[in-house]
Design a protein around this motif. Sequence first.
Motif, short mmCIF file in Angstrom:
data_model
loop_
_atom_site.label_atom_id
_atom_site.label_comp_id
_atom_site.label_asym_id
_atom_site.label_seq_id
_atom_site.Cartn_x
_atom_site.Cartn_y
_atom_site.Cartn_z
N ASN A 78 24.05 37.44 -46.39
CA ASN A 78 24.82 36.21 -46.36
C ASN A 78 26.29 36.55 -46.13
O ASN A 78 27.02 36.91 -47.06
CB ASN A 78 24.64 35.43 -47.66
N ALA A 80 28.74 34.61 -45.50
CA ALA A 80 29.64 33.70 -46.21
C ALA A 80 29.89 34.20 -47.63
O ALA A 80 31.02 34.16 -48.12
CB ALA A 80 29.06 32.28 -46.24
N ALA A 81 28.84 34.71 -48.29
CA ALA A 81 28.99 35.26 -49.65
C ALA A 81 29.75 36.58 -49.61
O ALA A 81 30.45 36.92 -50.57
CB ALA A 81 27.63 35.44 -50.30
N ILE A 87 31.10 31.77 -53.80
CA ILE A 87 30.08 30.82 -53.32
C ILE A 87 28.79 30.99 -54.13
O ILE A 87 28.05 30.05 -54.35
CB ILE A 87 29.84 30.98 -51.80
N ASN A 90 29.30 29.06 -57.31
CA ASN A 90 29.36 27.62 -57.08
C ASN A 90 28.02 27.02 -56.64
O ASN A 90 27.76 25.85 -56.91
CB ASN A 90 30.43 27.30 -56.04
N ASP A 91 27.19 27.79 -55.95
CA ASP A 91 25.93 27.26 -55.42
C ASP A 91 24.89 28.38 -55.33
O ASP A 91 24.47 28.77 -54.24
CB ASP A 91 26.18 26.64 -54.04
N GLY A 94 21.68 27.67 -53.28
CA GLY A 94 21.86 27.11 -51.94
C GLY A 94 22.66 28.06 -51.07
O GLY A 94 22.18 29.12 -50.66
N GLU A 95 23.90 27.68 -50.81
CA GLU A 95 24.77 28.48 -49.94
C GLU A 95 25.07 29.87 -50.49
O GLU A 95 25.52 30.75 -49.77
CB GLU A 95 26.08 27.73 -49.68
N GLY A 96 24.81 30.08 -51.79
CA GLY A 96 25.10 31.36 -52.42
C GLY A 96 23.95 32.36 -52.40
O GLY A 96 23.96 33.31 -53.17
N TRP A 97 22.96 32.15 -51.52
CA TRP A 97 21.88 33.14 -51.40
C TRP A 97 22.50 34.48 -51.00
O TRP A 97 23.62 34.54 -50.48
CB TRP A 97 20.83 32.69 -50.39
#
Length: 123
Positions: A78, A80-81, A87, A90-91, A94-97
């Motif tokens: 990920n 993004a992480a 992230i 925060n999630d 979800g988005e924090g996988w």
Amino acid sequence: MPEELSYSEDHVWVDTSVSPAVLGITAYAADKMGSLVYIDFPAEGDHVRAGDEALEVESAKAISPVPVPVDGTVRYINNAADEDPEIVNNDPYGEGWLIKIELDDNEPELLDSEQYAKIVKKQ
């Protein structure tokens, strides 16, 4: 905690309903660690075995290895992480996988949400 996911005693969740399977840390683990500041990911293409500490998450409190509860090949991390570790706080479901793994065994031995909830209550 999402009922459709599977869990390990090490506070890792796995979504085996998709391929590749998605893996992350639970909200319980993220809360205990505090705000994450860095994640050390395995490389895409790495083969991991259940029990391998293939990931490491770092917060202001500690650096903690994350034991992977399944056998397989890492297909995606990920990004993004990687760029914003918070992230995950925060999630986390979800988005924090964290990673996506092509499983060697389509039926790894994991806990359901009810079994995992009992473990969390004891801690």
